[in-house]
Motif scaffolding. Sequence first.
Motif, PDB file in Angstrom:
ATOM      1  N   PRO A 128       0.832  -1.210   0.000  1.00  0.00           N
ATOM      2  CA  PRO A 128       0.000   0.000   0.000  1.00  0.00           C
ATOM      3  C   PRO A 128       0.866   1.260   0.000  1.00  0.00           C
ATOM      4  O   PRO A 128       1.458   1.603   1.023  1.00  0.00           O
ATOM      5  CB  PRO A 128      -0.819  -0.114   1.290  1.00  0.00           C
ATOM      6  N   THR A 129       0.931   1.918  -1.135  1.00  0.00           N
ATOM      7  CA  THR A 129       1.750   3.123  -1.248  1.00  0.00           C
ATOM      8  C   THR A 129       0.891   4.326  -1.617  1.00  0.00           C
ATOM      9  O   THR A 129      -0.263   4.180  -2.001  1.00  0.00           O
ATOM     10  CB  THR A 129       2.839   2.953  -2.327  1.00  0.00           C
ATOM     11  N   ASP A 130       1.495   5.488  -1.506  1.00  0.00           N
ATOM     12  CA  ASP A 130       0.821   6.738  -1.837  1.00  0.00           C
ATOM     13  C   ASP A 130       0.549   6.782  -3.341  1.00  0.00           C
ATOM     14  O   ASP A 130       1.463   6.562  -4.137  1.00  0.00           O
ATOM     15  CB  ASP A 130       1.734   7.907  -1.426  1.00  0.00           C
ATOM     16  N   PRO A 138       3.466   5.695  -6.352  1.00  0.00           N
ATOM     17  CA  PRO A 138       3.172   4.308  -6.000  1.00  0.00           C
ATOM     18  C   PRO A 138       4.336   3.341  -6.219  1.00  0.00           C
ATOM     19  O   PRO A 138       4.432   2.324  -5.529  1.00  0.00           O
ATOM     20  CB  PRO A 138       1.999   3.954  -6.919  1.00  0.00           C
ATOM     21  N   PRO A 178      -4.946   4.523   0.183  1.00  0.00           N
ATOM     22  CA  PRO A 178      -3.585   5.031   0.382  1.00  0.00           C
ATOM     23  C   PRO A 178      -3.373   5.359   1.856  1.00  0.00           C
ATOM     24  O   PRO A 178      -4.307   5.772   2.532  1.00  0.00           O
ATOM     25  CB  PRO A 178      -3.555   6.285  -0.483  1.00  0.00           C
ATOM     26  N   PRO A 179      -2.158   5.135   2.364  1.00  0.00           N
ATOM     27  CA  PRO A 179      -1.908   5.435   3.772  1.00  0.00           C
ATOM     28  C   PRO A 179      -2.013   6.935   4.030  1.00  0.00           C
ATOM     29  O   PRO A 179      -1.715   7.743   3.164  1.00  0.00           O
ATOM     30  CB  PRO A 179      -0.484   4.944   3.981  1.00  0.00           C
ATOM     31  N   ALA A 219       8.273   9.244   0.031  1.00  0.00           N
ATOM     32  CA  ALA A 219       7.230   9.577  -0.945  1.00  0.00           C
ATOM     33  C   ALA A 219       6.291   8.384  -1.153  1.00  0.00           C
ATOM     34  O   ALA A 219       5.078   8.542  -1.222  1.00  0.00           O
ATOM     35  CB  ALA A 219       7.865  10.012  -2.264  1.00  0.00           C
ATOM     36  N   ASN A 220       6.856   7.172  -1.212  1.00  0.00           N
ATOM     37  CA  ASN A 220       6.033   5.974  -1.392  1.00  0.00           C
ATOM     38  C   ASN A 220       4.995   5.828  -0.279  1.00  0.00           C
ATOM     39  O   ASN A 220       3.871   5.393  -0.519  1.00  0.00           O
ATOM     40  CB  ASN A 220       6.894   4.703  -1.396  1.00  0.00           C
TER      41      ASN A 220
END
Lengths: 249, 249
Positions: A141-143, A147, B4-5, B31-32
């Motif tokens: 689970p990434t931003d 990603p 997303p976290p 960033a991830n």
Amino acid sequence: LADPPQPVPLEVVLVSPRNPLNIGAAARAMANFGFSSLSVAAPFAPHWREARSAVGAPDLLQKAKEFPSLVEAVADCTLILGTGTVTHRKPEQPIISLPALTPLVQREVDRGGHIALVFGPEKHGLTREDLSFCHQLVEIPTDPRQPSMNLGQAVAVCLYELATHVAPPAAVEAASTVRGQGLPVDSAHLNLLAEVIEKVTLSAHYSPYSMRDANRHDLRMLLRRLSLSQRDTRRILGFFRRILHRLKG
Amino acid sequence: LADPPQPVPLEVVLVSPRNPLNIGAAARAMANFGFSSLSVAAPFAPHWREARSAVGAPDLLQKAKEFPSLVEAVADCTLILGTGTVTHRKPEQPIISLPALTPLVQREVDRGGHIALVFGPEKHGLTREDLSFCHQLVEIPTDPRQPSMNLGQAVAVCLYELATHVAPPAAVEAASTVRGQGLPVDSAHLNLLAEVIEKVTLSAHYSPYSMRDANRHDLRMLLRRLSLSQRDTRRILGFFRRILHRLKG
């Protein structure tokens, strides 16, 4: 102080890794988290040589197995987990978020299975063809704004999660009880079954020849959704061989 | 697909990082996992310049704050977490294993605190002096045969754990209830208190001058074990200032 993590029967598979530093980083993360079995599929020869000969390269990098493609690398594995993000494509197999992966892996460990955790090339990740050999797609689970993870870091994060939450294989008695449900079938036997079924569909003129590649892809993925045991696979294989023999006769 | 976290109020602090690739990897992992606040303490100027000017360096690397040492970098933080392995030294502060870190961080987030996650230089990790400013030492559970992690991978694993398990700050009402217990005190005010207490001990001839450094170190760590609020810190500070005034008068 925390106890050191225990190993689980897990193969890390790198498909065509490009950057020797990433290969080294993946190997180092494996050593950090107590995993020792590394396979490389279709590596770029010079980069692979450079990674293996790097100063301080861990032992497991020296002992890594090399295969022409992913199919051979995971032939003896019973649960094949592809990794990646699905930002830019429609996934064809079930997706599981890394923090939710533990129960699936634990079940496979407990029933005597052999797990492959597959990482694609740095630039574009696993192809659709690669993924058709995977039972599940694992997503970290990434931003959404950033990603895509660096290969060495993705390996570290996945192995941290598994080393922290998955227990080693259950004791022999407990395992044999679970195994009474049937040992899980490996990838090579699923491929054999798919081959025979494909021959049957062709012999039976099930669909136009132009559909052959699409049918093969769908069949491969269908068989991986069924969670077959070794025994059931043998039975189904015998069944289709009999049909094939009749169709040709 | 997983959500997303969410970000938590967390500062990543790199102390004297050496390898520009590691700095870049740490920034990429941030960033991830949706973290954007990076500080660097006592960086090696050329390596730091190289990392910041790398092609594709994330935005947060451009915006990173630079400090002469760790003390300044964490001055406004209320929970300072050092990272590392303790294989080769006797730890002086409480050690917490990364998978168990969540409740501690969540409490600090909910009571309006500001967390620093501190990573030492690649070769030797955080010094005893660095660690004396940390409330806790976080340890990633690794294999004792290969305990030391690569910097970029250690950052990725820690941030993955926090992004996955720590919820963002509670809503305003809930937070103010928790905050009724007193906002946590930041590092700069603890340092101020330690300074005044040190002056008192010297004025009172508490122990030989030769013990000054050792006493300072012990006092710094003692104050960090007390979990003081801002209000209590002000009260204690006033108390010791009064004593100091009397001793000198």
